[in-house]
Design a protein around this motif. Sequence first.
Motif, short mmCIF file in Angstrom:
data_model
loop_
_atom_site.label_atom_id
_atom_site.label_comp_id
_atom_site.label_asym_id
_atom_site.label_seq_id
_atom_site.Cartn_x
_atom_site.Cartn_y
_atom_site.Cartn_z
N TYR A 188 35.35 51.94 63.00
CA TYR A 188 35.80 52.78 64.11
C TYR A 188 36.10 54.18 63.60
O TYR A 188 36.58 54.34 62.48
N LEU A 189 35.82 55.18 64.43
CA LEU A 189 36.11 56.57 64.09
C LEU A 189 36.93 57.17 65.22
O LEU A 189 36.54 57.10 66.39
N VAL A 190 38.08 57.75 64.87
CA VAL A 190 38.94 58.43 65.84
C VAL A 190 39.07 59.87 65.34
O VAL A 190 39.56 60.11 64.25
N GLY A 212 44.09 38.06 57.70
CA GLY A 212 43.41 36.80 57.40
C GLY A 212 42.13 37.12 56.63
O GLY A 212 42.15 37.81 55.62
N ASP A 213 40.99 36.64 57.13
CA ASP A 213 39.72 36.91 56.45
C ASP A 213 38.91 38.01 57.15
O ASP A 213 37.73 38.19 56.86
N VAL A 214 39.55 38.73 58.07
CA VAL A 214 38.88 39.83 58.78
C VAL A 214 39.40 41.16 58.24
O VAL A 214 40.60 41.40 58.16
N SER A 215 38.46 42.02 57.85
CA SER A 215 38.81 43.34 57.35
C SER A 215 38.03 44.39 58.13
O SER A 215 36.83 44.25 58.33
N LYS A 216 38.71 45.44 58.57
CA LYS A 216 38.08 46.54 59.31
C LYS A 216 38.50 47.87 58.70
O LYS A 216 39.61 48.00 58.18
N LYS A 217 37.60 48.84 58.82
CA LYS A 217 37.90 50.19 58.33
C LYS A 217 37.88 51.14 59.52
O LYS A 217 36.90 51.22 60.26
N VAL A 218 39.00 51.87 59.69
CA VAL A 218 39.12 52.87 60.74
C VAL A 218 39.29 54.22 60.06
O VAL A 218 40.08 54.34 59.11
#
Length: 201
Positions: free
Chosen positions: A179-181, A148-154
């Motif tokens: 987020y960092l894994v 949708g309009d939500v973007s995340k960087k992992v």
Amino acid sequence: FLIDCGMEQGKDVYENQPIPVAPGEIDWVLATHAHIDHTGMLPLLVRNGFRGKIYATNPTVELCGIMLRDSAHIQEFEAEWRNRKARRSGEPEYEPIYTVVDADAATKLLAPVDYGQKITLCDGIEVRFNDVGHLLGSASIEVWITEGDVSKKVVFSGDVGNVNQPIIKDPQLVKEADYLVIESTYGDRTHGEDIPDYVGE
């Protein structure tokens, strides 16, 4: 998708945990580097139904072609040795975890990518591999996920190399992440500025 699919090595401190979904339901695997503790279960994943692409850097693809076959050969050799003993004592036959045929099937699914190349896996998921300086071809993987309009960087990473090593480049920095894994096998050690004299030692 799955990040790495490794095999426990050394003492049996931790059992290899089963993947909580059917391998055929996984669309892609992203491999951080070729070491067996990060790729060693790929042949079993393929034997059990995975048919998607395994994305990795060009050097990782080449190294996996060697290392997975070698791992499979060790599995077969160990099974043969155990079964000779089992036949003498009446014990049940031991099956190798996977075979060279399984390793060959896994290597056919490897899809090489260049460092810094942004790849669209599907609508809403993009990835980029960055040199992390641990092994030839090793990478941290930036994953952008948009819904949708939500973007995340992992950001995912296996082992991270040190600086000023011969042959291998220094790790590239990733400037931001939601987020960092990251692997923490050696997270309990202080890596000071004094570089050991490996050759002298």
